[in-house]
Design a protein around this motif. Structure first.
Motif, PDB file in Angstrom:
ATOM      1  N   TRP A 195       0.150  -1.455  -0.494  1.00 29.24           N
ATOM      2  CA  TRP A 195      -0.163  -0.040  -0.112  1.00 29.24           C
ATOM      3  C   TRP A 195       0.740   1.162   0.389  1.00 29.24           C
ATOM      4  N   ILE A 196       0.112   2.230  -0.427  1.00 26.03           N
ATOM      5  CA  ILE A 196       0.679   3.399  -0.478  1.00 26.03           C
ATOM      6  C   ILE A 196      -0.117   4.423  -0.036  1.00 26.03           C
ATOM      7  N   SER A 197       0.705   5.640   0.542  1.00 27.24           N
ATOM      8  CA  SER A 197      -0.296   7.019   0.590  1.00 27.24           C
ATOM      9  C   SER A 197       0.373   7.746  -0.294  1.00 27.24           C
ATOM     10  N   ILE A 198      -1.410   8.886  -0.225  1.00 25.27           N
ATOM     11  CA  ILE A 198      -0.479   9.824  -1.551  1.00 25.27           C
ATOM     12  C   ILE A 198      -1.340  11.285  -0.927  1.00 25.27           C
ATOM     13  N   LEU A 199      -1.285  12.268  -0.627  1.00 28.47           N
ATOM     14  CA  LEU A 199      -1.189  13.237  -0.094  1.00 28.47           C
ATOM     15  C   LEU A 199      -2.322  13.912  -1.433  1.00 28.47           C
ATOM     16  N   LEU A 200      -3.535  14.562  -0.608  1.00 27.42           N
ATOM     17  CA  LEU A 200      -4.467  14.799  -1.405  1.00 27.42           C
ATOM     18  C   LEU A 200      -4.557  16.116  -1.090  1.00 27.42           C
ATOM     19  N   ASP A 201      -3.483  16.547  -1.490  1.00 29.80           N
ATOM     20  CA  ASP A 201      -3.585  18.857  -1.167  1.00 29.80           C
ATOM     21  C   ASP A 201      -3.200  19.165  -2.605  1.00 29.80           C
ATOM     22  N   GLY A 202      -2.886  18.289  -4.153  1.00 34.24           N
ATOM     23  CA  GLY A 202      -2.865  18.755  -4.853  1.00 34.24           C
ATOM     24  C   GLY A 202      -0.891  19.060  -5.072  1.00 34.24           C
ATOM     25  N   SER A 203      -0.409  17.575  -4.726  1.00 35.70           N
ATOM     26  CA  SER A 203       0.841  17.693  -5.150  1.00 35.70           C
ATOM     27  C   SER A 203       1.004  16.560  -5.743  1.00 35.70           C
ATOM     28  N   VAL A 204      -0.035  15.812  -5.958  1.00 32.19           N
ATOM     29  CA  VAL A 204      -0.058  14.748  -7.183  1.00 32.19           C
ATOM     30  C   VAL A 204      -1.156  14.780  -8.233  1.00 32.19           C
ATOM     31  N   PRO A 205      -0.990  15.522  -9.739  1.00 33.82           N
ATOM     32  CA  PRO A 205      -2.231  15.787 -10.062  1.00 33.82           C
ATOM     33  C   PRO A 205      -3.316  14.503  -9.847  1.00 33.82           C
ATOM     34  N   GLU A 206      -4.915  14.923  -9.792  1.00 36.70           N
ATOM     35  CA  GLU A 206      -6.010  14.083  -9.478  1.00 36.70           C
ATOM     36  C   GLU A 206      -6.157  13.341 -10.775  1.00 36.70           C
ATOM     37  N   GLU A 207      -5.718  13.421 -11.673  1.00 42.13           N
ATOM     38  CA  GLU A 207      -5.945  12.103 -12.776  1.00 42.13           C
ATOM     39  C   GLU A 207      -4.598  11.234 -12.668  1.00 42.13           C
ATOM     40  N   GLU A 208      -4.212  11.346 -12.088  1.00 46.45           N
ATOM     41  CA  GLU A 208      -3.022  10.319 -11.271  1.00 46.45           C
ATOM     42  C   GLU A 208      -3.296   9.727 -10.276  1.00 46.45           C
ATOM     43  N   VAL A 209      -4.331  10.379  -9.377  1.00 47.62           N
ATOM     44  CA  VAL A 209      -4.299  10.164  -8.507  1.00 47.62           C
ATOM     45  C   VAL A 209      -5.295   8.772  -8.761  1.00 47.62           C
ATOM     46  N   ARG A 210      -6.226   9.226  -9.848  1.00 47.05           N
ATOM     47  CA  ARG A 210      -7.535   8.213 -10.372  1.00 47.05           C
ATOM     48  C   ARG A 210      -7.293   6.869 -10.855  1.00 47.05           C
ATOM     49  N   LEU A 211      -5.795   6.655 -11.481  1.00 44.03           N
ATOM     50  CA  LEU A 211      -4.974   5.783 -11.878  1.00 44.03           C
ATOM     51  C   LEU A 211      -4.449   4.829 -10.604  1.00 44.03           C
ATOM     52  N   PHE A 212      -4.118   5.363  -9.221  1.00 50.98           N
ATOM     53  CA  PHE A 212      -4.077   4.584  -8.019  1.00 50.98           C
ATOM     54  C   PHE A 212      -4.839   3.903  -7.758  1.00 50.98           C
ATOM     55  N   LEU A 213      -6.122   5.527  -7.846  1.00 53.65           N
ATOM     56  CA  LEU A 213      -7.228   4.052  -7.653  1.00 53.65           C
ATOM     57  C   LEU A 213      -8.070   3.228  -7.938  1.00 53.65           C
ATOM     58  N   ASP A 214      -7.692   3.281  -9.600  1.00 59.15           N
ATOM     59  CA  ASP A 214      -7.949   2.103 -10.590  1.00 59.15           C
ATOM     60  C   ASP A 214      -6.643   0.979 -10.314  1.00 59.15           C
ATOM     61  N   GLU A 215      -5.794   1.414 -10.295  1.00 57.46           N
ATOM     62  CA  GLU A 215      -5.005   0.218  -9.895  1.00 57.46           C
ATOM     63  C   GLU A 215      -5.187  -0.322  -8.421  1.00 57.46           C
ATOM     64  N   SER A 216      -5.646  -0.219  -7.982  1.00 61.25           N
ATOM     65  CA  SER A 216      -5.889  -0.450  -6.313  1.00 61.25           C
ATOM     66  C   SER A 216      -7.330  -1.890  -6.322  1.00 61.25           C
ATOM     67  N   TYR A 217      -8.339  -0.424  -6.992  1.00 60.49           N
ATOM     68  CA  TYR A 217      -9.337  -1.764  -7.131  1.00 60.49           C
ATOM     69  C   TYR A 217      -8.993  -3.327  -8.167  1.00 60.49           C
ATOM     70  N   GLY A 218      -8.633  -2.646  -8.971  1.00 60.11           N
ATOM     71  CA  GLY A 218      -7.617  -4.060  -9.306  1.00 60.11           C
ATOM     72  C   GLY A 218      -6.927  -5.567  -8.760  1.00 60.11           C
ATOM     73  N   LEU A 219      -6.642  -4.824  -8.003  1.00 62.33           N
ATOM     74  CA  LEU A 219      -5.695  -5.129  -7.388  1.00 62.33           C
ATOM     75  C   LEU A 219      -6.546  -6.194  -6.026  1.00 62.33           C
ATOM     76  N   THR A 220      -7.254  -5.423  -5.592  1.00 54.56           N
ATOM     77  CA  THR A 220      -7.916  -5.523  -4.232  1.00 54.56           C
ATOM     78  C   THR A 220      -9.610  -6.871  -4.555  1.00 54.56           C
ATOM     79  N   GLU A 221      -9.578  -6.678  -6.160  1.00 50.10           N
ATOM     80  CA  GLU A 221     -10.758  -7.871  -6.140  1.00 50.10           C
ATOM     81  C   GLU A 221     -11.122  -8.903  -6.753  1.00 50.10           C
TER      82      GLU A 221
END
Length: 121
Positions: A95-121
């Motif tokens: 697991w990784i932690s992503i700061l939701l303060d704008g330091s990571v572009p939101e589109e990239e955060v969505r890609l991380f979310l997509d990967e996590s969804y796929g890995l935990t299915e």
């Protein structure tokens, strides 16, 4: 300083649209903390919570954080990116932690979310 939940709210809307999942707020004593679970398996694929910025070596207040599952072979290199850290309070290999303060572009955060969804299915 109170965290800005605007990115979190857009990610909740994205998860609803992409996966049909709504946030779950399982901790009565921490109503700002939320999880996203698979509809079928009920496994977590995302954890949203507030963390004191100093836990990440940063100054001032709290930050909204998203923990997501990632490929263990990529966890170390991902944690070298700005705004991405080894998972706070979770297995740092998976697991990784992503700061939701704008330091990571939101589109990239969505890609991380997509990967996590796929890995935990």
């Amino acid at each position: 300083m109170k965290a800005d939940f605007s990115i979190r709210k857009r990610l909740f809307a994205y998860a609803k649209d992409a996966y049909g999942t709504d946030p779950d707020f399982p901790w009565e004593d921490d109503p700002d903390n939320a999880v996203l679970r698979h509809e079928r398996s009920h496994k977590w694929y995302a954890l949203f919570f507030l963390v004191p910025r100093e836990k990440f070596g940063l100054s001032g207040g709290v930050v909204d954080v998203l923990n997501v599952k990632c490929d263990p072979l990529e966890a170390g290199s991902l944690a070298q990116k700005d705004g991405v850290y080894p998972a706070y309070h979770m297995n740092k290999k998976h697991w990784i932690s992503i700061l939701l303060d704008g330091s990571v572009p939101e589109e990239e955060v969505r890609l991380f979310l997509d990967e996590s969804y796929g890995l935990t299915e």
